[in-house]
Write a protein that holds these residues in place. Structure first.
Motif, PDB file in Angstrom:
ATOM      1  N   PHE A 144       1.055   4.566  -4.273  1.00 54.91           N
ATOM      2  CA  PHE A 144       2.008   5.304  -3.441  1.00 54.91           C
ATOM      3  C   PHE A 144       1.876   6.807  -3.686  1.00 54.91           C
ATOM      4  O   PHE A 144       1.672   7.603  -2.766  1.00 54.91           O
ATOM      5  N   ALA A 145       1.979   7.196  -4.943  1.00 53.19           N
ATOM      6  CA  ALA A 145       1.987   8.627  -5.289  1.00 53.19           C
ATOM      7  C   ALA A 145       0.658   9.302  -4.945  1.00 53.19           C
ATOM      8  O   ALA A 145       0.637  10.418  -4.416  1.00 53.19           O
ATOM      9  N   LEU A 146      -0.454   8.606  -5.236  1.00 57.37           N
ATOM     10  CA  LEU A 146      -1.765   9.205  -4.985  1.00 57.37           C
ATOM     11  C   LEU A 146      -2.060   9.324  -3.483  1.00 57.37           C
ATOM     12  O   LEU A 146      -2.619  10.336  -3.043  1.00 57.37           O
TER      13      LEU A 146
ATOM     14  N   GLY B 104      10.810  -1.722   3.070  1.00 59.46           N
ATOM     15  CA  GLY B 104       9.365  -1.641   3.209  1.00 59.46           C
ATOM     16  C   GLY B 104       8.807  -0.331   2.652  1.00 59.46           C
ATOM     17  O   GLY B 104       9.531   0.659   2.540  1.00 59.46           O
ATOM     18  N   TYR B 105       7.494  -0.333   2.312  1.00 55.00           N
ATOM     19  CA  TYR B 105       6.854   0.881   1.814  1.00 55.00           C
ATOM     20  C   TYR B 105       6.861   1.982   2.872  1.00 55.00           C
ATOM     21  O   TYR B 105       7.015   3.158   2.553  1.00 55.00           O
ATOM     22  N   VAL B 152       0.490   5.752   6.916  1.00 58.09           N
ATOM     23  CA  VAL B 152      -0.665   5.542   6.033  1.00 58.09           C
ATOM     24  C   VAL B 152      -0.249   4.772   4.782  1.00 58.09           C
ATOM     25  O   VAL B 152      -0.940   3.843   4.360  1.00 58.09           O
ATOM     26  N   ILE B 153       0.888   5.127   4.198  1.00 58.45           N
ATOM     27  CA  ILE B 153       1.312   4.439   2.977  1.00 58.45           C
ATOM     28  C   ILE B 153       1.633   2.971   3.263  1.00 58.45           C
ATOM     29  O   ILE B 153       1.259   2.084   2.499  1.00 58.45           O
ATOM     30  N   GLY B 154       2.253   2.706   4.410  1.00 56.97           N
ATOM     31  CA  GLY B 154       2.509   1.323   4.799  1.00 56.97           C
ATOM     32  C   GLY B 154       1.204   0.555   4.954  1.00 56.97           C
ATOM     33  O   GLY B 154       1.060  -0.573   4.486  1.00 56.97           O
ATOM     34  N   TRP B 155       0.215   1.202   5.581  1.00 57.17           N
ATOM     35  CA  TRP B 155      -1.085   0.585   5.825  1.00 57.17           C
ATOM     36  C   TRP B 155      -1.812   0.303   4.493  1.00 57.17           C
ATOM     37  O   TRP B 155      -2.319  -0.786   4.266  1.00 57.17           O
ATOM     38  N   VAL B 156      -1.799   1.299   3.602  1.00 56.05           N
ATOM     39  CA  VAL B 156      -2.475   1.154   2.304  1.00 56.05           C
ATOM     40  C   VAL B 156      -1.863  -0.002   1.498  1.00 56.05           C
ATOM     41  O   VAL B 156      -2.578  -0.778   0.862  1.00 56.05           O
ATOM     42  N   HIS B 157      -0.535  -0.120   1.568  1.00 57.33           N
ATOM     43  CA  HIS B 157       0.112  -1.169   0.781  1.00 57.33           C
ATOM     44  C   HIS B 157       0.012  -2.538   1.440  1.00 57.33           C
ATOM     45  O   HIS B 157       0.260  -3.552   0.808  1.00 57.33           O
ATOM     46  N   GLY B 158      -0.365  -2.560   2.722  1.00 58.46           N
ATOM     47  CA  GLY B 158      -0.527  -3.842   3.403  1.00 58.46           C
ATOM     48  C   GLY B 158      -1.919  -4.421   3.213  1.00 58.46           C
ATOM     49  O   GLY B 158      -2.173  -5.571   3.538  1.00 58.46           O
TER      50      GLY B 158
END
Lengths: 185, 159
Positions: A144-146, B104-105, B152-158
């Motif tokens: 998350f942070a990165l 959600g993220y 993007v963060i939602g996508w990365v965590h999915g």
């Protein structure tokens, strides 16, 4: 002079006074909420007292000791990549909420740092502070942070670029004049 | 750790005092004057934040950001993040708690990003330094940018 002073005081503190009135109203309407809001106030006051006095002392000392030419050389229009890097670093090394960045930005502007570098500094202060980043990684995960850090660098550059491009010379003049007025000659 | 800036400020002050007393006094006078210029705003923000945070406790926020709240939840999260002024060391544990409660993220990222970059409460102060145009456009761009970050963060965590 008395009347004028009272008027000046009321004018300058109108936002604070309005909030005070709002709080009094809250106290009569929802007493528990008013009391718990005072607890939050006390908490924020402590946060302010931790960061605000040292920031202003450093701004004042920076103002008297660092000559304009130095700031122009390191953060001015011709400072190039080094200026951008330095603006990111000064913002990221900071602590405290965004409003602490405004007086620092003002003293940079007063010493003729370029507008774009000042906007980069503001952006980095708002969202790339290193102590905050470490804390963010610990509580929300490093992925998350990165990810946020990697996006923030181009994001801050883009916002700074748009802000600089959109300003007319007379508006830039006004901002520099304002920086001068707010930090006192 | 919190007092490291006091350490730095006091060290600089001593160094400055040793080198030039007159200059140091002038610097302190400037420091006070620039603090005094924004003191009314600071005090107003202090009270306002207190009232708003007392209102928006974690339960209210989790109701907005909620489980699988989708796009509307992301917009809600961004609005809450823009309106509130919570120090990071309170906001991050709160966000972590919301995550474990099922937020959600994407929503959390929108909240964190706007919390840091967008300041509705500090807008009057920002306007004082940079004028209406800069303050408005900077906050607006930061608000929009936060949706990109959230996506993007939602996508990365999915993944």
């Amino acid at each position: 002079m008395g009347a004028w002073n009272v008027k000046g005081f009321l004018g300058r503190y109108r936002f604070f006074l309005a909030m005070g009135l709002l709080w009094v109203g809250l106290y009569f309407g929802k007493t528990d909420l008013a009391v718990s809001s005072l607890e939050v106030c006390w908490y924020s006051l402590k946060e302010m007292l931790i960061v605000i006095p040292p920031i202003f002392i450093l701004v004042g000392l920076f103002d008297v000791w660092v000559p304009k030419e130095k700031v122009v050389r390191f953060m001015g229009k011709g400072a190039g990549f080094r200026g951008v890097l330095l603006s990111f670093l000064t913002g990221a090394l900071a602590a405290g909420p965004l409003y602490g960045a405004f007086p620092v930005a003002a003293v940079f502007l007063k010493k003729n740092a370029s507008l774009s570098n000042v906007f980069i500094f503001l952006g980095a202060w708002s969202t790339m502070k290193i102590p905050m980043f470490l804390f963010e990684g610990q509580s929300l995960g490093w992925k998350f942070a990165l990810t946020r850090l990697c996006l923030n660098i181009p994001g801050i550059l883009l916002i700074a670029y748009v802000l600089t491009k959109m300003l007319e010379p007379d508006e830039e003049q006004w901002i520099r004049q304002q920086a001068d007025d707010l930090t006192l000659r | 750790m919190e007092y490291v800036f006091y350490g730095i400020a006091v060290s600089c002050l001593i160094l400055s005092w040793v080198k030039d007393r007159q200059k140091t006094l002038k610097g302190l006078r400037k420091a006070w004057k620039s603090l005094e210029a924004i003191l009314p705003q600071l005090l107003g923000i202090l009270l306002f934040t207190g009232i708003v945070i007392a209102w928006t406790n974690p339960e209210t926020i989790s109701r907005v950001i909620g489980v699988k709240s989708g796009w509307l939840g992301t917009v809600g999260a961004a609005v809450v993040g823009s309106l509130t002024l919570i120090p990071g060391f309170v906001a991050f544990p709160m966000a972590a708690m919301l995550l474990t409660n099922g937020a959600g993220y994407t929503q959390i990222a929108a909240f964190v990003s706007t919390l840091m970059m967008v300041g509705v409460v500090t807008f009057p102060m920002e306007r004082m330094y940079f004028g209406t145009k800069v303050a408005l456009v900077r906050n607006l761009l930061a608000f929009l940018f936060s949706f990109l970050v959230a996506g993007v963060i939602g996508w990365v965590h999915g993944m």
